[in-house]
Write a protein that holds these residues in place. Structure first.
Motif, PDB file in Angstrom:
ATOM      1  N   ALA A   2       0.844  -1.190   0.000  1.00 41.09           N
ATOM      2  CA  ALA A   2       0.000   0.000   0.000  1.00 41.09           C
ATOM      3  C   ALA A   2       0.878   1.238   0.000  1.00 41.09           C
ATOM      4  O   ALA A   2       1.893   1.298   0.698  1.00 41.09           O
ATOM      5  CB  ALA A   2      -0.905   0.011   1.225  1.00 41.09           C
ATOM      6  N   ARG A   3       0.489   2.205  -0.785  1.00 40.65           N
ATOM      7  CA  ARG A   3       1.148   3.513  -0.784  1.00 40.65           C
ATOM      8  C   ARG A   3       0.274   4.398   0.107  1.00 40.65           C
ATOM      9  O   ARG A   3      -0.911   4.575  -0.160  1.00 40.65           O
ATOM     10  CB  ARG A   3       1.222   4.046  -2.208  1.00 40.65           C
ATOM     11  N   ARG A  30      -7.937  -0.557   1.491  1.00 39.39           N
ATOM     12  CA  ARG A  30      -8.204  -0.153   0.109  1.00 39.39           C
ATOM     13  C   ARG A  30      -7.946   1.337  -0.042  1.00 39.39           C
ATOM     14  O   ARG A  30      -7.936   2.068   0.945  1.00 39.39           O
ATOM     15  CB  ARG A  30      -9.660  -0.453  -0.242  1.00 39.39           C
ATOM     16  N   PRO A  31      -7.769   1.826  -1.265  1.00 37.96           N
ATOM     17  CA  PRO A  31      -7.573   3.268  -1.461  1.00 37.96           C
ATOM     18  C   PRO A  31      -8.725   4.070  -0.844  1.00 37.96           C
ATOM     19  O   PRO A  31      -9.890   3.724  -0.990  1.00 37.96           O
ATOM     20  CB  PRO A  31      -7.558   3.425  -2.983  1.00 37.96           C
ATOM     21  N   LEU A  49      -3.523   5.591  -0.099  1.00 33.47           N
ATOM     22  CA  LEU A  49      -3.742   6.299  -1.356  1.00 33.47           C
ATOM     23  C   LEU A  49      -3.966   5.342  -2.516  1.00 33.47           C
ATOM     24  O   LEU A  49      -4.774   5.604  -3.397  1.00 33.47           O
ATOM     25  CB  LEU A  49      -2.563   7.216  -1.672  1.00 33.47           C
ATOM     26  N   GLU A  50      -3.203   4.246  -2.517  1.00 31.36           N
ATOM     27  CA  GLU A  50      -3.349   3.265  -3.590  1.00 31.36           C
ATOM     28  C   GLU A  50      -2.716   1.952  -3.177  1.00 31.36           C
ATOM     29  O   GLU A  50      -1.903   1.902  -2.259  1.00 31.36           O
ATOM     30  CB  GLU A  50      -2.728   3.771  -4.895  1.00 31.36           C
ATOM     31  N   ARG A  51      -3.095   0.898  -3.867  1.00 32.63           N
ATOM     32  CA  ARG A  51      -2.453  -0.407  -3.719  1.00 32.63           C
ATOM     33  C   ARG A  51      -1.568  -0.603  -4.930  1.00 32.63           C
ATOM     34  O   ARG A  51      -1.931  -0.224  -6.041  1.00 32.63           O
ATOM     35  CB  ARG A  51      -3.496  -1.523  -3.631  1.00 32.63           C
ATOM     36  N   ALA A  52      -0.403  -1.169  -4.728  1.00 34.07           N
ATOM     37  CA  ALA A  52       0.551  -1.370  -5.811  1.00 34.07           C
ATOM     38  C   ALA A  52       1.187  -2.747  -5.667  1.00 34.07           C
ATOM     39  O   ALA A  52       1.108  -3.372  -4.606  1.00 34.07           O
ATOM     40  CB  ALA A  52       1.618  -0.281  -5.774  1.00 34.07           C
ATOM     41  N   GLN A  72     -14.420   3.606   2.759  1.00 35.70           N
ATOM     42  CA  GLN A  72     -13.650   4.555   1.955  1.00 35.70           C
ATOM     43  C   GLN A  72     -14.119   5.969   2.292  1.00 35.70           C
ATOM     44  O   GLN A  72     -15.169   6.410   1.856  1.00 35.70           O
ATOM     45  CB  GLN A  72     -13.845   4.289   0.461  1.00 35.70           C
ATOM     46  N   PRO A  76     -11.615   9.351  -4.722  1.00 39.50           N
ATOM     47  CA  PRO A  76     -10.633   9.876  -5.690  1.00 39.50           C
ATOM     48  C   PRO A  76     -10.868  11.357  -6.013  1.00 39.50           C
ATOM     49  O   PRO A  76      -9.914  12.123  -6.169  1.00 39.50           O
ATOM     50  CB  PRO A  76     -10.843   9.000  -6.928  1.00 39.50           C
TER      51      PRO A  76
END
Length: 101
Positions: A2-3, A30-31, A49-52, A72, A76
């Motif tokens: 995760a970022r 999750r984001p 912020l995001e999953r990578a 959430q 976005p």
């Protein structure tokens, strides 16, 4: 992985950091959700912020301590708006995320 954006008001830390996600929190981290991370020895709130799948960080990544909620809270659209306001006001993203969340 995760970022996350760590909720600290320090300008030199106004950037995302990468953390590994424990299997137990994989569905909840999750984001747009909140998490707790260990940062400089302290347990700090953070936004996912995001999953990578990969990180550019050359060192060892730490794990998220836990996902706070699967809800959430940061959409976005709100994240884009917070980034735009931070750029326009020449400030950090953290303060705007605190107001938005």
């Amino acid at each position: 992985m995760a970022r996350v954006y760590v909720d600290l008001p320090l300008p030199h830390l106004d950037r995302p950091f990468d953390y590994l996600v424990p299997a137990a929190d994989s569905g909840a981290a999750r984001p747009g959700t909140r998490a707790r991370v260990r940062f400089a020895g302290q347990l700090i709130g953070a936004w996912v912020l995001e999953r990578a799948t990969a990180s550019a960080h050359p060192g060892r990544l730490s794990f998220l301590e836990r996902a706070v909620s699967p809800e959430q809270r940061l959409t976005p659209q709100v994240l884009r708006l917070a980034r735009a306001v931070a750029r326009r006001q020449a400030g950090g993203l953290g303060g705007w995320l605190r107001l938005a969340g």
